[in-house]
Design a protein around this motif. Structure first.
Motif, PDB file in Angstrom:
ATOM      1  N   TYR A  16       0.835  -1.203   0.000  1.00 13.83           N
ATOM      2  CA  TYR A  16       0.000   0.000   0.000  1.00 13.83           C
ATOM      3  C   TYR A  16       0.870   1.254   0.000  1.00 13.83           C
ATOM      4  O   TYR A  16       1.773   1.390   0.828  1.00 13.83           O
ATOM      5  CB  TYR A  16      -0.947  -0.009   1.206  1.00 13.83           C
ATOM      6  N   LEU A  17       0.586   2.125  -0.949  1.00 11.46           N
ATOM      7  CA  LEU A  17       1.255   3.418  -1.060  1.00 11.46           C
ATOM      8  C   LEU A  17       0.311   4.495  -0.565  1.00 11.46           C
ATOM      9  O   LEU A  17      -0.804   4.642  -1.077  1.00 11.46           O
ATOM     10  CB  LEU A  17       1.645   3.687  -2.511  1.00 11.46           C
ATOM     11  N   LEU A  18       0.733   5.233   0.441  1.00 10.03           N
ATOM     12  CA  LEU A  18      -0.035   6.345   0.977  1.00 10.03           C
ATOM     13  C   LEU A  18       0.797   7.609   0.827  1.00 10.03           C
ATOM     14  O   LEU A  18       1.984   7.616   1.179  1.00 10.03           O
ATOM     15  CB  LEU A  18      -0.365   6.145   2.466  1.00 10.03           C
ATOM     16  N   GLY A  19       0.189   8.650   0.281  1.00  4.07           N
ATOM     17  CA  GLY A  19       0.910   9.888   0.066  1.00  4.07           C
ATOM     18  C   GLY A  19       0.141  11.094   0.572  1.00  4.07           C
ATOM     19  O   GLY A  19      -1.083  11.155   0.459  1.00  4.07           O
ATOM     20  N   CYS A  20       0.867  12.036   1.132  1.00  2.37           N
ATOM     21  CA  CYS A  20       0.281  13.302   1.576  1.00  2.37           C
ATOM     22  C   CYS A  20       0.401  14.310   0.434  1.00  2.37           C
ATOM     23  O   CYS A  20       1.511  14.655   0.014  1.00  2.37           O
ATOM     24  CB  CYS A  20       1.007  13.811   2.823  1.00  2.37           C
ATOM     25  N   ALA A  99       3.137   9.877  11.824  1.00  5.02           N
ATOM     26  CA  ALA A  99       2.722  10.973  10.938  1.00  5.02           C
ATOM     27  C   ALA A  99       3.541  10.949   9.653  1.00  5.02           C
ATOM     28  O   ALA A  99       4.777  10.867   9.687  1.00  5.02           O
ATOM     29  CB  ALA A  99       2.888  12.312  11.638  1.00  5.02           C
ATOM     30  N   ILE A 100       2.846  11.015   8.530  1.00  6.00           N
ATOM     31  CA  ILE A 100       3.463  11.151   7.213  1.00  6.00           C
ATOM     32  C   ILE A 100       2.887  12.421   6.610  1.00  6.00           C
ATOM     33  O   ILE A 100       1.806  12.434   6.028  1.00  6.00           O
ATOM     34  CB  ILE A 100       3.143   9.942   6.305  1.00  6.00           C
ATOM     35  N   GLY A 101       3.595  13.526   6.769  1.00 10.20           N
ATOM     36  CA  GLY A 101       3.021  14.810   6.402  1.00 10.20           C
ATOM     37  C   GLY A 101       1.755  15.036   7.193  1.00 10.20           C
ATOM     38  O   GLY A 101       1.746  14.978   8.422  1.00 10.20           O
ATOM     39  N   GLY A 102       0.652  15.252   6.488  1.00 14.24           N
ATOM     40  CA  GLY A 102      -0.628  15.452   7.166  1.00 14.24           C
ATOM     41  C   GLY A 102      -1.401  14.172   7.410  1.00 14.24           C
ATOM     42  O   GLY A 102      -2.538  14.225   7.896  1.00 14.24           O
ATOM     43  N   LEU A 103      -0.816  13.015   7.084  1.00 11.81           N
ATOM     44  CA  LEU A 103      -1.497  11.732   7.289  1.00 11.81           C
ATOM     45  C   LEU A 103      -1.190  11.176   8.670  1.00 11.81           C
ATOM     46  O   LEU A 103      -0.064  11.290   9.164  1.00 11.81           O
ATOM     47  CB  LEU A 103      -1.063  10.714   6.235  1.00 11.81           C
ATOM     48  N   ARG A 104      -2.183  10.528   9.250  1.00  7.39           N
ATOM     49  CA  ARG A 104      -2.013   9.894  10.561  1.00  7.39           C
ATOM     50  C   ARG A 104      -2.262   8.392  10.418  1.00  7.39           C
ATOM     51  O   ARG A 104      -3.324   7.971   9.957  1.00  7.39           O
ATOM     52  CB  ARG A 104      -2.986  10.496  11.569  1.00  7.39           C
ATOM     53  N   ILE A 105      -1.271   7.617  10.815  1.00  7.95           N
ATOM     54  CA  ILE A 105      -1.375   6.164  10.789  1.00  7.95           C
ATOM     55  C   ILE A 105      -1.397   5.672  12.229  1.00  7.95           C
ATOM     56  O   ILE A 105      -0.469   5.922  13.004  1.00  7.95           O
ATOM     57  CB  ILE A 105      -0.194   5.538  10.023  1.00  7.95           C
ATOM     58  N   ASP A 106      -2.479   4.983  12.594  1.00  4.77           N
ATOM     59  CA  ASP A 106      -2.636   4.480  13.957  1.00  4.77           C
ATOM     60  C   ASP A 106      -2.342   2.989  14.002  1.00  4.77           C
ATOM     61  O   ASP A 106      -3.111   2.187  13.448  1.00  4.77           O
ATOM     62  CB  ASP A 106      -4.063   4.744  14.460  1.00  4.77           C
ATOM     63  N   PRO A 107      -1.250   2.579  14.656  1.00  2.00           N
ATOM     64  CA  PRO A 107      -0.957   1.149  14.787  1.00  2.00           C
ATOM     65  C   PRO A 107      -1.949   0.481  15.740  1.00  2.00           C
ATOM     66  O   PRO A 107      -2.306   1.035  16.783  1.00  2.00           O
ATOM     67  CB  PRO A 107       0.457   1.127  15.385  1.00  2.00           C
ATOM     68  N   PHE A 109      -2.286  -3.174  17.677  1.00  2.00           N
ATOM     69  CA  PHE A 109      -1.618  -4.426  18.013  1.00  2.00           C
ATOM     70  C   PHE A 109      -2.591  -5.580  17.820  1.00  2.00           C
ATOM     71  O   PHE A 109      -3.624  -5.650  18.497  1.00  2.00           O
ATOM     72  CB  PHE A 109      -1.116  -4.368  19.448  1.00  2.00           C
ATOM     73  N   THR A 110      -2.285  -6.451  16.877  1.00  2.00           N
ATOM     74  CA  THR A 110      -3.204  -7.532  16.497  1.00  2.00           C
ATOM     75  C   THR A 110      -2.453  -8.859  16.413  1.00  2.00           C
ATOM     76  O   THR A 110      -2.322  -9.452  15.336  1.00  2.00           O
ATOM     77  CB  THR A 110      -3.890  -7.220  15.153  1.00  2.00           C
ATOM     78  N   PRO A 111      -1.946  -9.362  17.534  1.00  2.00           N
ATOM     79  CA  PRO A 111      -1.184 -10.615  17.509  1.00  2.00           C
ATOM     80  C   PRO A 111      -2.069 -11.814  17.223  1.00  2.00           C
ATOM     81  O   PRO A 111      -3.297 -11.754  17.330  1.00  2.00           O
ATOM     82  CB  PRO A 111      -0.605 -10.676  18.924  1.00  2.00           C
ATOM     83  N   GLY A 112      -1.418 -12.910  16.881  1.00  2.00           N
ATOM     84  CA  GLY A 112      -2.123 -14.161  16.622  1.00  2.00           C
ATOM     85  C   GLY A 112      -1.558 -14.860  15.411  1.00  2.00           C
ATOM     86  O   GLY A 112      -1.196 -16.029  15.473  1.00  2.00           O
ATOM     87  N   HIS A 113      -1.489 -14.154  14.278  1.00  2.00           N
ATOM     88  CA  HIS A 113      -0.795 -14.713  13.108  1.00  2.00           C
ATOM     89  C   HIS A 113       0.690 -14.821  13.442  1.00  2.00           C
ATOM     90  O   HIS A 113       1.327 -15.851  13.203  1.00  2.00           O
ATOM     91  CB  HIS A 113      -1.034 -13.831  11.887  1.00  2.00           C
ATOM     92  N   THR A 114       1.262 -13.747  13.953  1.00  4.36           N
ATOM     93  CA  THR A 114       2.561 -13.756  14.627  1.00  4.36           C
ATOM     94  C   THR A 114       2.373 -13.009  15.943  1.00  4.36           C
ATOM     95  O   THR A 114       1.380 -12.301  16.144  1.00  4.36           O
ATOM     96  CB  THR A 114       3.663 -13.063  13.804  1.00  4.36           C
ATOM     97  N   ASP A 115       3.364 -13.138  16.832  1.00  2.00           N
ATOM     98  CA  ASP A 115       3.218 -12.487  18.137  1.00  2.00           C
ATOM     99  C   ASP A 115       3.469 -10.986  18.095  1.00  2.00           C
ATOM    100  O   ASP A 115       3.171 -10.278  19.060  1.00  2.00           O
ATOM    101  CB  ASP A 115       4.113 -13.143  19.185  1.00  2.00           C
ATOM    102  N   GLY A 116       3.977 -10.476  16.960  1.00  2.00           N
ATOM    103  CA  GLY A 116       4.245  -9.042  16.869  1.00  2.00           C
ATOM    104  C   GLY A 116       3.400  -8.319  15.840  1.00  2.00           C
ATOM    105  O   GLY A 116       3.652  -7.146  15.541  1.00  2.00           O
ATOM    106  N   HIS A 117       2.386  -8.965  15.302  1.00  2.00           N
ATOM    107  CA  HIS A 117       1.607  -8.415  14.192  1.00  2.00           C
ATOM    108  C   HIS A 117       0.872  -7.131  14.580  1.00  2.00           C
ATOM    109  O   HIS A 117       0.295  -7.020  15.667  1.00  2.00           O
ATOM    110  CB  HIS A 117       0.594  -9.464  13.732  1.00  2.00           C
ATOM    111  N   HIS A 118       0.884  -6.163  13.661  1.00  2.00           N
ATOM    112  CA  HIS A 118       0.119  -4.920  13.806  1.00  2.00           C
ATOM    113  C   HIS A 118      -0.700  -4.667  12.546  1.00  2.00           C
ATOM    114  O   HIS A 118      -0.246  -4.949  11.426  1.00  2.00           O
ATOM    115  CB  HIS A 118       1.037  -3.717  14.035  1.00  2.00           C
ATOM    116  N   ALA A 119      -1.898  -4.141  12.721  1.00  2.00           N
ATOM    117  CA  ALA A 119      -2.684  -3.568  11.636  1.00  2.00           C
ATOM    118  C   ALA A 119      -2.530  -2.052  11.716  1.00  2.00           C
ATOM    119  O   ALA A 119      -2.086  -1.513  12.737  1.00  2.00           O
ATOM    120  CB  ALA A 119      -4.150  -3.977  11.756  1.00  2.00           C
ATOM    121  N   TYR A 120      -2.915  -1.339  10.657  1.00  2.00           N
ATOM    122  CA  TYR A 120      -2.757   0.123  10.634  1.00  2.00           C
ATOM    123  C   TYR A 120      -4.043   0.779  10.156  1.00  2.00           C
ATOM    124  O   TYR A 120      -4.504   0.521   9.042  1.00  2.00           O
ATOM    125  CB  TYR A 120      -1.580   0.513   9.731  1.00  2.00           C
ATOM    126  N   ARG A 121      -4.585   1.624  11.004  1.00  2.00           N
ATOM    127  CA  ARG A 121      -5.785   2.362  10.645  1.00  2.00           C
ATOM    128  C   ARG A 121      -5.393   3.717  10.081  1.00  2.00           C
ATOM    129  O   ARG A 121      -4.577   4.442  10.676  1.00  2.00           O
ATOM    130  CB  ARG A 121      -6.688   2.546  11.867  1.00  2.00           C
TER     131      ARG A 121
END
Length: 249
Positions: A16-20, A99-107, A109-121
């Motif tokens: 996924y490419l996200l751009g400000c 923060a990517i410029g004016g974009l906000r990415i909220d991590p 924590f969604t473990p289970g597939h791996t113990d460190g997995h994260h999704a991003y809203r």
């Protein structure tokens, strides 16, 4: 926000490419090694500058392009802090937006597939990695996978997002691109409806899946933020070699 869904066919991975648009800054989430030059070409065409790469987890089916993109473009490597990778420039944690410029990415924590997995809203959408797929979910039988943890990650964290939230997974093997929280809550055959924790754990334990083709090379390579091990056999070199003529899907 500029948003593009890019496809890598060897491992059926979505990047996924996200751009400000205001600052021209961009981030690639789950970039894949064979398509690093394609991704930089798309970024250049859009007049953007890559400032970060970010992975959802330590992948077992492909090698991240994070280190190559850092070398080629000067981007910084963001990765879940829980994995404690020495090659990470920006550790990410739930509760601390990126923060990517004016974009906000909220991590998330969604473990289970791996113990460190994260999704991003990101606004009205969530990039769910391998935790929640369209009509499915990631497997839980390696890399400290944990079926009860995945059940809670999806049912308590992801399914608590607004129904209209768009779901963009890390993989799809049938050409599907996007779902929604509402759809997955109702239709997902593994985690939707009234599926109980016990039923989910039983289902996951009975899948009898084949040993992942590239895991023995992908995991150590990704612990180095995208180094292709020297001992990769010839029949698996396609996971490391740059693809030509590949465009966004």
């Amino acid at each position: 926000m500029l948003f593009k869904q890019l496809f890598e066919p060897i491992s059926s991975t979505y990047t996924y490419l996200l751009g400000c648009e205001e600052t021209g800054q961009a981030i690639l989430i789950d970039p894949v090694l064979p398509t690093w030059s394609r991704d930089l070409a798309v970024i250049a065409e859009l007049g953007l500058r890559l400032v970060y790469t970010l992975d959802t987890h330590i992948h077992a089916d492909h090698i991240t392009a994070a280190s190559t993109l850092k070398r080629e473009s000067g981007s910084r490597i963001a990765h879940p802090a829980i994995d404690a990778l020495p090659c990470t420039d920006e550790p990410v944690r739930e509760g601390t937006p990126l923060a990517i410029g004016g974009l906000r990415i909220d991590p998330l924590f969604t473990p289970g597939h791996t113990d460190g997995h994260h999704a991003y809203r990101v606004g009205d959408r969530v990039l769910t990695g391998d935790a929640l797929l369209i009509d499915g979910c990631g497997r839980t039988d390696f890399q400290n996978g944990d079926a009860p943890a995945l059940y809670r990650s999806v049912r308590e964290t992801l399914f608590s997002l607004p129904d209209e939230t768009l779901v963009y997974p890390a993989h799809d093997y049938e050409g599907r691109r996007v779902s929604s929280i509402a759809q997955e809550k109702v239709r997902n055959p593994r985690l939707g409806g009234d599926r109980s924790l016990a039923a989910f754990v039983a289902l996951m334990s009975e899948l009898d899946l084949a040993y992942p083709t590239f895991i023995d090379y992908a995991v150590p390579g990704n612990r180095e933020c995208g180094a292709c091990p020297a001992d990769v056999p010839e029949d698996l070199q396609r996971y490391c070699k740059q693809m030509s003529g590949s465009r966004q899907g």
